[in-house]
Scaffold this motif. Structure first.
Motif, PDB file in Angstrom:
ATOM      1  N   THR A   1      11.529 -45.087 -18.320  1.00 44.34           N
ATOM      2  CA  THR A   1      12.130 -43.751 -18.235  1.00 44.34           C
ATOM      3  C   THR A   1      12.212 -43.071 -19.587  1.00 44.34           C
TER       4      THR A   1
ATOM      5  N   PRO B   1      15.840 -41.358 -12.492  1.00 49.03           N
ATOM      6  CA  PRO B   1      14.963 -42.207 -13.319  1.00 49.03           C
ATOM      7  C   PRO B   1      14.476 -43.473 -12.617  1.00 49.03           C
TER       8      PRO B   1
ATOM      9  N   THR C   1      10.429 -44.024 -11.998  1.00 46.63           N
ATOM     10  CA  THR C   1       9.734 -45.204 -12.529  1.00 46.63           C
ATOM     11  C   THR C   1       9.065 -45.994 -11.406  1.00 46.63           C
TER      12      THR C   1
END
Length: 310
Positions: free
Chosen positions: A86, A103, A107
């Motif tokens: 991130t 995040p 990811t």
């Protein structure tokens, strides 16, 4: 190595294999990008494993990230590892104007996309955080690179264990490695960037370390990481002083014990001993990030810390 112009890297990189180093890892904050130094290193040191630690998943589109990874995988077949994560809200949001939203999902989605794209598949899929409409690499790498995830807390560590080839972490002590391993498991590769300052002057090392710790540990993702590791109370006075705008008080509030936990320092022999403590605790790959100290230039520090010297 921070502070070394890319035009001066070649002489250092060409020595690394003879000095006993096995890998060369780049980073991406506010200096060189992550990929260009690795492209050069692939030609200067053809025996080293290469990887970025790490490339943010927000600051490049998924297709461009796959293209750059495929290029490095072709330049260093079987020797390139793609590190993604991130990054932080400072880099993503404040510096690049991109919302630092969801995040974990971003990811995960990027990892799943890259697996398919780097295997040569045509990707047409709506993920939770983005949609790809029919992307296919013109030339997929003959050897798709392993993918390792930046992971600071349990959720991301478990994602790395389930779907990636390993995890990269940062800013931890040997004891913290055991905590991280408790979430990641014993099998996946665990890499960590270790900040190493080869100087016998403890006060010099601690002075450098305090500035570095303050720069990182006031970023929310690192605050949360160290709260999980149990350093929340030790760092709270520093966090409060920093938030109040008193930088001098913030630096003074960082205990020596925290600096000594998180910065490897001492003579080169002592630094090598400390790095071995990380490995003994379960770290697979220590990524030595040299912090110049003791009057040594970066190149001199790399030589002094070399595995072959120990």
């Amino acid at each position: 190595m921070t502070g070394v112009p890319i035009t001066e890297l070649r002489g250092i990189v060409e020595e690394l294999e003879d000095l006993g180093y096995t890998d060369a890892w780049s980073a991406e904050t506010n200096g060189s990008d992550a990929f260009t130094p690795l492209a050069l290193t692939s030609q200067w040191a053809p025996g080293l494993r290469l990887g970025p630690a790490i490339v943010p998943v927000y600051t490049r589109g998924p297709a461009l990230l796959a293209q750059q990874a495929a290029t490095l995988a072709d330049l260093a077949p079987g020797r390139f590892v793609l590190g993604v994560g991130t990054s932080s809200d400072t880099i993503v949001e404040r510096w690049n104007g991109i919302p630092f939203a969801e995040p974990y999902k971003r990811t995960r989605d990027t990892l799943r996309f890259l697996r398919k794209a780097l295997a040569g598949e045509k990707v047409k899929e709506r993920y939770d955080t983005f949609e790809v409409k029919g992307f296919k690499l013109e030339k997929a790498p003959e050897i798709p690179p392993p993918i390792v995830l930046a992971a600071l807390r349990p959720g991301m560590l478990r994602l790395a264990a389930r779907e990636a080839d390993g995890a990269i972490t940062n800013w931890l002590s040997p004891q913290d490695v055991r905590t991280v391993r408790g979430e990641l498991g014993t099998e996946p590769e665990l890499l960590a960037r270790l900040f190493v300052c080869p100087t016998a002057d403890a006060e010099e090392a601690r002075g450098i370390g305090r500035w570095m710790i303050a720069a990182y540990m006031n970023v929310p993702v690192y605050q949360a990481f160290h709260q999980w590791l149990g350093r929340g109370e030790a760092l709270r006075p520093m966090n409060e002083a920093w938030a109040a705008g008193d930088r001098k008080a913030a630096l003074a509030a960082i205990p020596d014990e925290v600096v000594d936990d998180l910065i490897v320092h001492g003579s080169p022999d002592r630094c090598r001993e400390r790095i071995r403590e990380y490995v003994d605790a379960g770290l697979t790959t220590p990524i030595v990030a040299v912090v110049s100290g003791g009057g040594l230039s970066p190149a001199e520090a790399v030589r002094a810390l070399s595995p072959s010297a120990g």
